[in-house]
Design an enzyme around this catalytic site. Structure first.
Site, PDB file in Angstrom:
ATOM      1  CB  CYS A   2      -0.974   0.005   1.181  1.00 34.51           C
ATOM      2  SG  CYS A   2      -0.204   0.333   2.782  1.00 34.51           S
ATOM      3  CD  GLU A  22       8.901  -3.335   7.057  1.00 36.16           C
ATOM      4  OE1 GLU A  22       7.882  -3.903   7.507  1.00 36.16           O
ATOM      5  OE2 GLU A  22       9.118  -3.202   5.846  1.00 36.16           O
ATOM      6  CB  ALA A  23       6.082   0.738  13.232  1.00 36.00           C
TER       7      ALA A  23
END
Length: 231
Positions: A25, A99-100
């Site tokens: 996304c 990439e939390a």
């Protein structure tokens, strides 16, 4: 109330913002755009990530953009990371965490501390759910404590044309629903030649609409609809 002649100023309030969505996304692209916009205003940032698709310490997007970042893991104290930068004479006005979803709940609380106590703006970007359609621990905590939560608006489509919402893990061409929570792979098709003769299975991810995720259907192929494995 301070005296009328008191010219002291309080630091501008900082914010913890969380941007989330399924794979493909554009989260990493947005993270790099936010960094670009901040740097154009003369601000200095710290970029962190873990498990980037490039397998390198950087934030990379599928449209070809990338920037070096600090690789962190579950043992990293994000507050100490910033304070060490300050001790070395470097400004840190904002922190970008890509990439939390892989952050621990404790690390998310550390980000909130950086915002509240140290006036560092934090921008976190991560997946909403894992391959089992469950919230990642980092995502859950960010949804609980972030000042601003936004779903990334770039629409991802399932193979049927409906909006893609859920990340399916595909191993050797078969959708699976169990296994390790974190297995780093991309959404690109895996060339069987890359794993031929080896012991490692071919792993990729595919974004599906809810209906086809529940059914385990990966789309029509020359061999028919995708199969589903519960093992």
């Amino acid at each position: 109330m301070p005296a009328s002649g008191d010219r002291r100023r309080h630091p501008a309030p900082a914010h913890l913002r969380f941007f989330h969505g399924p794979m493909d996304c554009g989260k990493s692209t947005l993270a790099l755009q936010v960094d670009h916009n901040q740097r154009r205003q003369g601000r200095h940032g710290l970029l962190v990530t873990q498990g980037d698709r490039s397998s390198a310490p950087q934030i990379s997007s599928r449209v070809g953009l990338s920037r070096d970042a600090v690789e962190v893991d579950a043992a990293t104290d994000l507050r100490l990371l910033v304070r060490n930068r300050w001790a070395d004479g470097h400004r840190v006005d904002y922190l970008i965490a890509d990439e939390a979803q892989f952050l621990t709940a404790v690390q998310v609380d550390q980000l909130a501390d950086l915002v509240d106590d140290w006036h560092v703006d934090v921008y976190a970007f991560g997946l909403t759910t894992d391959f089992r359609a469950h919230l990642f621990p980092g995502t859950q905590r960010l949804l609980e404590v972030a000042d601003d939560v936004q779903r990334v608006q770039v629409e991802v489509l399932c193979w049927c044309g409906l909006p893609g919402l859920l990340n399916a893990r595909v191993v050797d061409g078969v959708m699976v629903r169990s296994g390790e929570t974190v297995v780093v792979a991309d959404t690109a098709a895996v060339d069987p030649a890359d794993t031929e003769g080896g012991s490692s299975p071919a792993v990729r991810y595919q974004v599906l609409c809810r209906r086809h995720y529940v059914r385990g259907e990966l789309g029509p192929t020359t061999a028919g609809p995708g199969q589903l494995s519960l093992s």
